[in-house]
Scaffold this active site. Structure first.
Site, mmCIF file in Angstrom:
data_model
loop_
_atom_site.group_PDB
_atom_site.id
_atom_site.type_symbol
_atom_site.label_atom_id
_atom_site.label_comp_id
_atom_site.label_asym_id
_atom_site.label_seq_id
_atom_site.Cartn_x
_atom_site.Cartn_y
_atom_site.Cartn_z
ATOM 1 N N ASP A 37 48.349 41.485 39.174
ATOM 2 C CA ASP A 37 48.101 40.302 38.340
ATOM 3 C C ASP A 37 48.528 39.026 39.063
ATOM 4 O OD1 ASP A 37 47.362 38.898 36.120
ATOM 5 O OD2 ASP A 37 49.144 39.377 34.947
ATOM 6 N N HIS B 291 41.393 35.904 44.512
ATOM 7 C CA HIS B 291 40.942 37.300 44.566
ATOM 8 C C HIS B 291 40.776 37.752 46.025
ATOM 9 C CE1 HIS B 291 40.684 37.436 40.305
ATOM 10 N NE2 HIS B 291 39.623 36.651 40.194
ATOM 11 N N LEU C 133 47.203 60.154 51.326
ATOM 12 C CA LEU C 133 47.262 59.342 50.100
ATOM 13 C C LEU C 133 45.965 59.445 49.296
ATOM 14 C CD1 LEU C 133 48.652 56.919 48.476
ATOM 15 C CD2 LEU C 133 47.216 55.433 49.875
HETATM 16 C C1 FPP Z 1 44.344 39.750 38.077
HETATM 17 O O1 FPP Z 1 44.478 38.432 38.441
HETATM 18 C C2 FPP Z 1 43.463 40.457 38.976
HETATM 19 C C3 FPP Z 1 42.259 40.977 38.645
HETATM 20 C C4 FPP Z 1 41.660 40.889 37.299
HETATM 21 C C5 FPP Z 1 41.458 41.696 39.595
HETATM 22 C C6 FPP Z 1 42.216 42.330 40.712
HETATM 23 C C7 FPP Z 1 41.278 42.429 41.816
HETATM 24 C C8 FPP Z 1 41.560 42.318 43.108
HETATM 25 C C9 FPP Z 1 42.904 42.212 43.687
HETATM 26 C C10 FPP Z 1 40.441 42.309 44.042
HETATM 27 C C11 FPP Z 1 39.550 43.531 43.950
HETATM 28 C C12 FPP Z 1 40.293 44.787 44.159
HETATM 29 C C13 FPP Z 1 39.962 45.819 44.952
HETATM 30 C C14 FPP Z 1 40.793 47.037 44.904
HETATM 31 C C15 FPP Z 1 38.838 45.836 45.875
HETATM 32 P P1 FPP Z 1 43.999 37.354 37.401
HETATM 33 O O2 FPP Z 1 42.661 36.896 37.837
HETATM 34 O O3 FPP Z 1 44.069 37.884 36.022
HETATM 35 O O4 FPP Z 1 45.088 36.246 37.642
HETATM 36 P P2 FPP Z 1 45.663 35.222 36.561
HETATM 37 O O5 FPP Z 1 46.287 36.030 35.461
HETATM 38 O O6 FPP Z 1 46.684 34.441 37.333
HETATM 39 O O7 FPP Z 1 44.508 34.396 36.103
#
Ligand code: FPP
Length: 278
Positions: free
Chosen positions: A33, A50, A144
């Protein structure tokens, strides 16, 4: 690149000590997150958060494999995430596609078994194909297990399991009296992997966000204020070290769970970790 060779002395020391203790979490689950906030605080758009998040994924997958974690489940996209603006959803899908295309050979060469959980039929067709191929290609690997939760939510999986179980009862292949926790678990998409020992959540939020609701009944929870894009392998070591200090009682008393396995030398491990930070 062979990840076994690409280890610094301090990482080797941590790995050996963790191994000698024999209490490493078998399965770590992570709620990644804070990508958006990380970007906003730097006057960048959410997409760059991201993108940076993907860099962290690469590092943490490698570090987990190197120190001998057996299962790593990453919450990459929830069913609720489909409600985000279409542009952000598209960016996340294309990052996922790019990540898999770019990393699959290296994951495979390092004995990583790839799998996914979630409602894959909602994903774009090209990604569905890629996930099937990646799973197939790595299915006999023994290192893994990297499990991506994609278009996943815990309640969705539980309801799906109940539907399939009800069908089996209707078909007569099992009766209501047969249903217990073990049988029910067999219907979940996580049936082939153990429950998470440790849940890590970044960015300081203290909630489960519909992640592995059944499976995390007894997981230890570790929350760090760091945003996912700035989470490092040292933060992973810190989370594991913290986990090693926990007494897992599973409902029993402290006296009942005392074991004779080697005591964890926390201060020694903390010194090694601090030395990497410098
Ligand atoms: C949360 O940050 C993150 C996500 C909803 C997506 C996580 C995805 C990635 C790290 C990239 C794709 C992953 C892989 C494994 C290829 P948020 O956008 O909710 O952040 P915020 O709460 O600060 O807005």
């Amino acid at each position: 690149m062979d990840w076994r060779i690409d280890l610094q002395e301090s990482d080797k020391e941590i790995k050996e000590h963790f191994a000698s203790i024999g209490k490493l979490p078998k399965h770590i689950a992570i709620i990644m997150d804070g990508n958006g906030r990380w970007a906003t605080e730097r006057n960048q758009n959410r997409a760059s958060g991201h993108r940076q998040g993907i860099e962290t994924v690469r590092k943490i997958v490698k570090a987990s494999s190197q120190i001998g974690i057996e299962y790593l489940t990453l919450y990459a996209f929830s069913i609720e995430n489909w409600k985000r603006p279409a542009m952000e959803v598209n960016i996340l899908m294309s990052l996922l596609e790019h990540y898999l295309k770019a990393e699959l050979d290296e994951l495979h060469a390092n004995n990583v078994r790839f799998m996914t959980i979630g409602k894959s039929s909602s994903l774009p067709k090209a990604i569905q194909r890629l996930l099937i191929d990646s799973t197939e290609k790595t299915k006999t690997n023994t290192g893994l297990t990297l499990n991506l939760a994609l278009s996943y939510s815990g309640r969705w999986d539980i309801v799906r399991a109940v539907q399939m179980l009800a069908l089996d009862v209707r078909r007569g292949t099992c009766s209501p009296e047969d249903i217990d926790e073990n049988l029910f678990s067999e219907y979940l998409s996580t049936k082939s992997i153990p429950d998470p020992d440790l849940l890590i959540r970044t960015s300081g939020e203290m909630r489960l966000s519909n992640f592995l609701l059944w499976e995390m009944a007894y997981s230890e929870i570790y929350i760090t204020d760091k945003y996912w894009p700035e989470f490092t392998k040292v933060d992973l070591y810190e989370a594991i070290l913290n986990y090693l200090t926990r007494e897992r009682r599973f409902g029993k008393t402290s006296a009942q769970v005392q074991d004779n396995t080697q005591q964890v030398n926390i201060s020694y491990l903390q010194r090694v970790i601090n030395a990497i930070k410098l």
